[in-house]
Design an enzyme around this catalytic site. Structure first.
Site, PDB file in Angstrom:
ATOM      1  N   CYS A  10      -6.840  -2.195   2.732  1.00  0.00           N
ATOM      2  CA  CYS A  10      -6.777  -0.780   3.789  1.00  0.00           C
ATOM      3  C   CYS A  10      -8.099  -0.413   4.055  1.00  0.00           C
ATOM      4  O   CYS A  10      -8.168   0.621   5.060  1.00  0.00           O
ATOM      5  CB  CYS A  10      -6.153   0.248   2.850  1.00  0.00           C
ATOM      6  SG  CYS A  10      -4.451  -0.373   1.903  1.00  0.00           S
ATOM      7  N   HIS A  42      -7.410   6.495   5.997  1.00  0.00           N
ATOM      8  CA  HIS A  42      -6.594   5.813   5.795  1.00  0.00           C
ATOM      9  C   HIS A  42      -5.324   6.504   5.245  1.00  0.00           C
ATOM     10  O   HIS A  42      -5.393   7.386   4.478  1.00  0.00           O
ATOM     11  CB  HIS A  42      -6.880   4.769   4.541  1.00  0.00           C
ATOM     12  CG  HIS A  42      -5.597   3.832   4.064  1.00  0.00           C
ATOM     13  ND1 HIS A  42      -4.850   3.406   4.756  1.00  0.00           N
ATOM     14  CD2 HIS A  42      -5.320   3.691   3.086  1.00  0.00           C
ATOM     15  CE1 HIS A  42      -3.984   2.643   4.231  1.00  0.00           C
ATOM     16  NE2 HIS A  42      -4.163   2.874   2.990  1.00  0.00           N
ATOM     17  N   ASN A 100       2.245   3.583   4.706  1.00  0.00           N
ATOM     18  CA  ASN A 100       1.000   3.092   4.720  1.00  0.00           C
ATOM     19  C   ASN A 100       0.925   1.633   5.265  1.00  0.00           C
ATOM     20  O   ASN A 100       1.703   0.756   4.835  1.00  0.00           O
ATOM     21  CB  ASN A 100       0.789   2.928   3.105  1.00  0.00           C
ATOM     22  CG  ASN A 100      -0.590   2.191   2.829  1.00  0.00           C
ATOM     23  OD1 ASN A 100      -1.300   1.630   3.601  1.00  0.00           O
ATOM     24  ND2 ASN A 100      -1.061   2.563   1.419  1.00  0.00           N
TER      25      ASN A 100
HETATM   26  O1  UT7 Z   1      -3.614   1.931   0.440  1.00  0.00           O
HETATM   27  C1  UT7 Z   1      -3.970   2.202  -0.835  1.00  0.00           C
HETATM   28  C2  UT7 Z   1      -2.710   1.755  -1.629  1.00  0.00           C
HETATM   29  N1  UT7 Z   1      -1.999   2.789  -2.451  1.00  0.00           N
HETATM   30  C3  UT7 Z   1      -2.268   4.160  -2.523  1.00  0.00           C
HETATM   31  O2  UT7 Z   1      -2.862   4.620  -2.020  1.00  0.00           O
HETATM   32  C4  UT7 Z   1      -1.249   4.735  -3.531  1.00  0.00           C
HETATM   33  C5  UT7 Z   1      -1.874   5.736  -4.344  1.00  0.00           C
HETATM   34  N2  UT7 Z   1      -1.010   6.424  -5.252  1.00  0.00           N
HETATM   35  C6  UT7 Z   1      -0.111   7.302  -4.826  1.00  0.00           C
HETATM   36  O3  UT7 Z   1       0.186   7.523  -3.596  1.00  0.00           O
HETATM   37  C7  UT7 Z   1       0.843   7.813  -6.049  1.00  0.00           C
HETATM   38  O4  UT7 Z   1       0.376   7.438  -7.131  1.00  0.00           O
HETATM   39  C8  UT7 Z   1       2.368   7.341  -5.923  1.00  0.00           C
HETATM   40  C9  UT7 Z   1       2.949   8.001  -4.773  1.00  0.00           C
HETATM   41  C10 UT7 Z   1       2.309   5.775  -5.828  1.00  0.00           C
HETATM   42  C11 UT7 Z   1       2.922   8.009  -7.064  1.00  0.00           C
HETATM   43  O5  UT7 Z   1       3.017   9.243  -7.303  1.00  0.00           O
HETATM   44  P1  UT7 Z   1       2.608   9.914  -8.666  1.00  0.00           P
HETATM   45  O6  UT7 Z   1       2.635  11.267  -8.486  1.00  0.00           O
HETATM   46  O7  UT7 Z   1       1.298   9.515  -9.312  1.00  0.00           O
HETATM   47  O8  UT7 Z   1       3.760   9.287  -9.610  1.00  0.00           O
HETATM   48  P2  UT7 Z   1       3.651   8.556 -10.857  1.00  0.00           P
HETATM   49  O9  UT7 Z   1       3.466   7.262 -10.828  1.00  0.00           O
HETATM   50  O10 UT7 Z   1       2.956   9.278 -11.991  1.00  0.00           O
HETATM   51  O11 UT7 Z   1       5.267   8.315 -11.220  1.00  0.00           O
HETATM   52  C12 UT7 Z   1       6.035   9.741 -11.796  1.00  0.00           C
HETATM   53  C13 UT7 Z   1       7.354   9.499 -12.054  1.00  0.00           C
HETATM   54  C14 UT7 Z   1       7.648   8.146 -12.897  1.00  0.00           C
HETATM   55  O12 UT7 Z   1       8.840   8.390 -13.533  1.00  0.00           O
HETATM   56  P3  UT7 Z   1       8.345   8.878 -15.278  1.00  0.00           P
HETATM   57  O13 UT7 Z   1       7.683   7.862 -16.009  1.00  0.00           O
HETATM   58  O14 UT7 Z   1       7.847  10.217 -15.071  1.00  0.00           O
HETATM   59  O15 UT7 Z   1       9.764   8.994 -15.716  1.00  0.00           O
HETATM   60  C15 UT7 Z   1       7.893   6.865 -11.896  1.00  0.00           C
HETATM   61  O16 UT7 Z   1       8.750   5.927 -12.490  1.00  0.00           O
HETATM   62  O17 UT7 Z   1       8.062   9.003 -10.874  1.00  0.00           O
HETATM   63  C16 UT7 Z   1       8.721   7.721 -10.876  1.00  0.00           C
HETATM   64  N3  UT7 Z   1       8.782   7.286  -9.767  1.00  0.00           N
HETATM   65  C17 UT7 Z   1       9.832   7.481  -8.721  1.00  0.00           C
HETATM   66  N4  UT7 Z   1      10.812   8.390  -8.699  1.00  0.00           N
HETATM   67  C18 UT7 Z   1      11.602   8.404  -7.629  1.00  0.00           C
HETATM   68  C19 UT7 Z   1       7.883   6.223  -9.100  1.00  0.00           C
HETATM   69  N5  UT7 Z   1       8.435   6.102  -8.038  1.00  0.00           N
HETATM   70  C20 UT7 Z   1       9.590   6.717  -7.726  1.00  0.00           C
HETATM   71  C21 UT7 Z   1      10.356   6.722  -6.524  1.00  0.00           C
HETATM   72  N6  UT7 Z   1      11.402   7.667  -6.590  1.00  0.00           N
HETATM   73  N7  UT7 Z   1      10.024   5.762  -5.339  1.00  0.00           N
END
Ligand code: UT7
Length: 313
Positions: free
Chosen positions: A114, A240, A270
């Site tokens: 990215c 980005h 993204n």
């Molecule tokens: O280009 C660079 C590449 N990537 C990025 O920039 C991504 C950077 N990170 C992010 O954007 C965020 O960390 C995410 C959007 C990926 C995730 O958001 P978060 O607020 O950090 O959520 P999390 O990973 O802490 O997950 C919270 C909960 C989890 O459930 P539990 O363990 O709390 O029960 C996940 O399993 O959300 C769950 N979860 C979902 N729920 C519904 C993860 N993906 C999903 C989904 N729908 N698509």
């Protein structure tokens, strides 16, 4: 200061639009979760016959037209991508053939995930400054078909990404401000994919989030320090487009209004190296990016890598 002038832009999105609701029909997810956590509402994926090359060619053609530059005047074509359709030839070489860029042009791909488009701009500037290219214009592309690396049963990754391409035609401008700052924190665990053991993109989302919010504000300040500018002297901040919350956290750290940062992840998800040039093209075509304005672009992602540069519109 021998910076880069942005003469024209283009973008190309594939035909298959997928909304958050579409994902919610097959995955344990919801429009509310995806929108609230990321800002993303829809993205485009390649349909049959659409490739990273076809997207790149579409974007490049528009950018040359917009810049009023003939293919024969291009001395350099760099494509930033981590999802080229094949390992060889380089995507940029296929663009050369499709657009009839001169055989004297240097065409190559770079992979900095990215951060790729920002790295490609600095590479283009250095090569233009080196004086050995056969033409004064550089075609700088970001083109991705990330859908080829997605596990569509993994809700934690597949809803985040999209396919697309953006292009910019640039040339040296002795009056344009320039500074570039890069960084790398080699880590094959936090964000990886496409290997024999890990065919799909896998990510520790929270770790990437923390990394971005920690490094990007420091990078932006370093770019400004190097150029002797303040944030007030920058007309647009184009980061980005990974996650709206990341951009808002960065804005907060820099004590800036979030509205100063362009956002379009709601429409495209993204698109990795393509996200910044797609944003530049939208801004230019909407009349938001005016001649003479200064833009600060910053990318971050797999590697882990990060980088920031200035551009003169
Ligand atoms: O280009 C660079 C590449 N990537 C990025 O920039 C991504 C950077 N990170 C992010 O954007 C965020 O960390 C995410 C959007 C990926 C995730 O958001 P978060 O607020 O950090 O959520 P999390 O990973 O802490 O997950 C919270 C909960 C989890 O459930 P539990 O363990 O709390 O029960 C996940 O399993 O959300 C769950 N979860 C979902 N729920 C519904 C993860 N993906 C999903 C989904 N729908 N698509």
């Amino acid at each position: 200061m021998n910076g880069l002038q942005l003469l024209g832009t283009g973008r190309c999105l594939p035909s298959r639009r997928v909304t958050n609701e579409d994902f919610a029909r097959t995955l344990d997810t919801s429009d509310a979760w995806i929108t609230e956590r990321t800002g993303i509402r829809q993205r485009y994926f390649c349909a049959e016959g659409e490739t990273a090359v076809s997207l790149a060619v579409g974007a490049a053609r528009q950018a040359l037209e917009d810049a009023d530059v003939q293919p024969g005047q291009v001395g350099l074509c760099i494509a930033a991508t981590f999802t080229a359709d094949r390992r060889t030839p380089a995507l940029a070489c296929e663009v050369q053939a499709a657009l009839g860029l001169p055989q004297t042009a240097l065409c190559l791909d770079i992979n900095a995930a990215c951060t790729g488009f920002v790295a490609a701009l600095e590479t283009a500037r250095c090569l233009l400054l080196g004086g050995q290219l056969a033409g004064p214009y550089a075609l700088v592309l970001g083109a991705e078909k990330i859908s080829s690396l997605l596990d569509f049963s993994d809700r934690s990754t597949c809803v985040l990404f999209g396919d697309g391409a953006g292009a910019a035609v640039v040339r040296l401008d002795p009056q344009a401000p320039w500074a570039a700052v890069f960084g790398t924190r080699g880590d094959g665990q936090v964000l990886h994919g496409g290997g024999p053991e890990d065919p799909y993109l896998a990510m520790d989302g929270r770790a990437v989030f923390r990394f971005a919010v920690e490094t990007v504000p420091v990078c932006i300040r370093a770019v400004l320090d190097k150029a002797g500018l303040t944030l007030d002297a920058v007309d647009h901040l184009v980061l980005h487009q990974a996650n709206s919350r990341i951009i808002h956290s960065i804005a907060k750290k820099l004590e800036q209004a979030p509205a100063r940062f362009y956002e379009n992840m709601q429409r495209y998800g993204n698109t990795s190296a393509a996200s910044i040039p797609i944003a530049l093209d939208e801004m230019r075509r909407a009349g938001q990016l005016c001649p003479g304005q200064t833009v600060l672009c910053a990318g971050f992602g797999a590697g882990l890598t990060w980088g920031g540069v200035l551009l003169r519109a």
